[in-house]
Design an enzyme around this catalytic site. Structure first.
Site, PDB file in Angstrom:
ATOM      1  N   THR A  78     -10.520  -7.229  -6.371  1.00 17.47           N
ATOM      2  CA  THR A  78     -11.766  -7.153  -7.151  1.00 17.47           C
ATOM      3  C   THR A  78     -12.335  -5.728  -7.087  1.00 17.47           C
ATOM      4  OG1 THR A  78     -12.823  -8.090  -5.170  1.00 17.47           O
ATOM      5  CG2 THR A  78     -12.496  -9.578  -7.008  1.00 17.47           C
ATOM      6  N   GLU A  79     -11.976  -4.986  -6.045  1.00 12.64           N
ATOM      7  CA  GLU A  79     -12.467  -3.599  -5.896  1.00 12.64           C
ATOM      8  C   GLU A  79     -11.632  -2.604  -6.715  1.00 12.64           C
ATOM      9  OE1 GLU A  79     -12.012  -5.660  -3.118  1.00 12.64           O
ATOM     10  OE2 GLU A  79     -14.168  -6.083  -3.150  1.00 12.64           O
ATOM     11  N   LEU A  92      -7.268  -5.258   6.615  1.00 12.53           N
ATOM     12  CA  LEU A  92      -7.004  -6.465   5.820  1.00 12.53           C
ATOM     13  C   LEU A  92      -7.505  -6.313   4.381  1.00 12.53           C
ATOM     14  CD1 LEU A  92      -7.691  -9.755   7.815  1.00 12.53           C
ATOM     15  CD2 LEU A  92      -5.621  -9.087   6.618  1.00 12.53           C
ATOM     16  N   ARG A 112       1.506  -4.810   6.003  1.00 15.25           N
ATOM     17  CA  ARG A 112       0.838  -3.810   5.158  1.00 15.25           C
ATOM     18  C   ARG A 112       1.605  -2.502   5.339  1.00 15.25           C
ATOM     19  NH1 ARG A 112      -5.385  -2.732   3.839  1.00 15.25           N
ATOM     20  NH2 ARG A 112      -5.065  -0.980   2.427  1.00 15.25           N
ATOM     21  N   LEU A 165      10.385 -21.479  -3.684  1.00 13.83           N
ATOM     22  CA  LEU A 165       9.439 -20.484  -3.139  1.00 13.83           C
ATOM     23  C   LEU A 165       8.085 -20.551  -3.843  1.00 13.83           C
ATOM     24  CD1 LEU A 165       8.813 -17.824  -1.499  1.00 13.83           C
ATOM     25  CD2 LEU A 165       9.746 -16.581  -3.473  1.00 13.83           C
ATOM     26  N   ARG A 219     -11.194   1.933  -9.827  1.00 17.56           N
ATOM     27  CA  ARG A 219     -10.255   3.069  -9.953  1.00 17.56           C
ATOM     28  C   ARG A 219     -10.364   3.666 -11.363  1.00 17.56           C
ATOM     29  NH1 ARG A 219      -5.005   2.313  -6.201  1.00 17.56           N
ATOM     30  NH2 ARG A 219      -6.160   1.632  -4.379  1.00 17.56           N
ATOM     31  N   ASP A 232       0.822  -1.213   0.000  1.00 15.33           N
ATOM     32  CA  ASP A 232       0.000   0.000   0.000  1.00 15.33           C
ATOM     33  C   ASP A 232       0.859   1.268   0.000  1.00 15.33           C
ATOM     34  OD1 ASP A 232      -2.273   1.508   0.006  1.00 15.33           O
ATOM     35  OD2 ASP A 232      -2.859   1.049   2.058  1.00 15.33           O
ATOM     36  N   HIS A 276       2.987   3.098  -9.042  1.00 12.18           N
ATOM     37  CA  HIS A 276       2.837   1.644  -9.182  1.00 12.18           C
ATOM     38  C   HIS A 276       4.096   1.043  -9.814  1.00 12.18           C
ATOM     39  CE1 HIS A 276      -1.177   1.698  -7.696  1.00 12.18           C
ATOM     40  NE2 HIS A 276      -1.697   2.345  -8.721  1.00 12.18           N
TER      41      HIS A 276
HETATM   42  C1  FPP Z   1      -1.932   0.094  -3.370  1.00 13.87           C
HETATM   43  O1  FPP Z   1      -1.430   1.400  -3.413  1.00 13.87           O
HETATM   44  C2  FPP Z   1      -1.327  -0.710  -4.422  1.00 13.87           C
HETATM   45  C3  FPP Z   1      -2.018  -1.278  -5.452  1.00 13.87           C
HETATM   46  C4  FPP Z   1      -3.477  -1.156  -5.606  1.00 13.87           C
HETATM   47  C5  FPP Z   1      -1.330  -2.035  -6.505  1.00 13.87           C
HETATM   48  C6  FPP Z   1      -0.088  -2.772  -6.096  1.00 13.87           C
HETATM   49  C7  FPP Z   1       0.587  -3.231  -7.322  1.00 13.87           C
HETATM   50  C8  FPP Z   1       1.934  -3.213  -7.534  1.00 13.87           C
HETATM   51  C9  FPP Z   1       2.927  -2.829  -6.518  1.00 13.87           C
HETATM   52  C10 FPP Z   1       2.513  -3.586  -8.857  1.00 13.87           C
HETATM   53  C11 FPP Z   1       1.847  -4.658  -9.630  1.00 13.87           C
HETATM   54  C12 FPP Z   1       2.160  -6.000  -9.156  1.00 13.87           C
HETATM   55  C13 FPP Z   1       2.683  -6.955  -9.926  1.00 13.87           C
HETATM   56  C14 FPP Z   1       2.830  -8.341  -9.411  1.00 13.87           C
HETATM   57  C15 FPP Z   1       3.143  -6.709 -11.278  1.00 13.87           C
HETATM   58  P1  FPP Z   1      -2.447   2.625  -3.579  1.00 13.87           P
HETATM   59  O2  FPP Z   1      -2.401   3.083  -4.994  1.00 13.87           O
HETATM   60  O3  FPP Z   1      -3.786   2.246  -3.059  1.00 13.87           O
HETATM   61  O4  FPP Z   1      -1.764   3.694  -2.641  1.00 13.87           O
HETATM   62  P2  FPP Z   1      -2.472   4.950  -1.963  1.00 13.87           P
HETATM   63  O5  FPP Z   1      -3.332   4.401  -0.858  1.00 13.87           O
HETATM   64  O6  FPP Z   1      -1.310   5.748  -1.460  1.00 13.87           O
HETATM   65  O7  FPP Z   1      -3.254   5.671  -3.038  1.00 13.87           O
END
Ligand code: FPP
Length: 255
Positions: free
Chosen positions: A79-80, A208, A201, A144, A84, A33, A50
């Site tokens: 799924t949510e 969660l 997290r 792994l 975005r 996160d 990202h």
């Molecule tokens: C949450 O941060 C993160 C996500 C919704 C995506 C996590 C994905 C990756 C790290 C990369 C993709 C993974 C792979 C395996 C290729 P947020 O955007 O909700 O952060 P914020 O709460 O600060 O807005």
């Protein structure tokens, strides 16, 4: 003992053939996160957050493998997350393709077995095929267990398990009185894997968010403040150290 010494000890244990030293979790789950906040902090588009998050991820997977931890589950797309903005969803979908294109050879070489948690059926064709191919290619690997949750929701996973069990009862392959906890566990995406020992997290959030609800029943939770793209191997070691210092009682009394 500082983190570095603990690390040296673990490495020595591993070199001696100890697969899962007692103080190491067998299964780590991570909610990555803070990508959006990292991007805002650096005045960049959220997609850059990202992307930077994916860089952090590579190091964490390597380190998990180096330590001999058995399973790592990552929450990549819930799924949510379809709710975005379209641009962000497209960027995440592209990242999934880029990640597998650049990492699959090394992961396979390192004997990593990839499993996708979630409903691949609802993904765009390219992503679906890439994920299925990664699972197929690494299915025989014994190192792994790398679980990547894509289009995943834990309640949906539990509903799916109930459906699968009901079908077995309907077809006469299972009697209702035979259904136990292990029956449920055996019908989750993570069937055959140990429960989560340590849930991390990042970004200071303490939720969660529908991630591995059943598997996290007795997990230890660690919530580092750092945003995911800034999560380093040293931060990870700190989480493992905190875990090693926890007293796990599983509802019983301390020995
Ligand atoms: C949450 O941060 C993160 C996500 C919704 C995506 C996590 C994905 C990756 C790290 C990369 C993709 C993974 C792979 C395996 C290729 P947020 O955007 O909700 O952060 P914020 O709460 O600060 O807005």
């Amino acid at each position: 003992m500082n983190t570095r010494q603990v690390m040296e000890l673990w490495k020595a244990w591993k070199a001696d053939g100890v697969e899962n030293p007692e103080t190491l979790p067998k299964h780590v789950a991570i909610i990555m996160d803070g990508n959006g906040r990292w991007a805002r902090k650096h005045r960049l588009a959220v997609s850059r957050g990202h992307r930077q998050g994916t860089e952090a991820l590579r190091e964490i997977i390597r380190h998990t493998d180096d330590l001999g931890i058995g399973a790592l589950s990552l929450y990549a797309f819930s799924t949510e997350n379809w709710n975005r903005p379209q641009e962000e969803v497209a960027a995440l979908m592209q990242l999934i393709l880029d990640f597998f294109a650049s990492e699959i050879d090394e992961l396979d070489e390192k004997n990593v077995r990839i499993l996708i948690l979630g409903d691949k059926g609802a993904l765009p064709e390219k992503q679906r095929e890439t994920l299925i191919e990664a699972e197929r290619r690494t299915a025989g690997n014994t190192g792994l267990r790398l679980n990547i949750a894509v289009n995943y929701g834990s309640r949906a996973e539990l509903a799916r398990a109930a459906r699968l069990i009901a079908e077995e009862v309907r077809d006469g392959r299972l009697r209702p009185e035979e259904i136990g906890e292990e029956t449920v566990a055996g019908h989750l995406y993570t069937a055959g894997q140990p429960d989560v020992d340590l849930l991390i997290r990042t970004s200071g959030e303490m939720r969660l968010s529908n991630f591995l609800l059943y598997q996290n029943a007795y997990a230890e939770f660690v919530f580092p403040e750092v945003l995911w793209p800034d999560f380093t191997v040293a931060e990870y070691d700190r989480c493992l150290e905190i875990f090693a210092g926890r007293n796990r009682r599983y509802g019983g009394r301390q020995a």
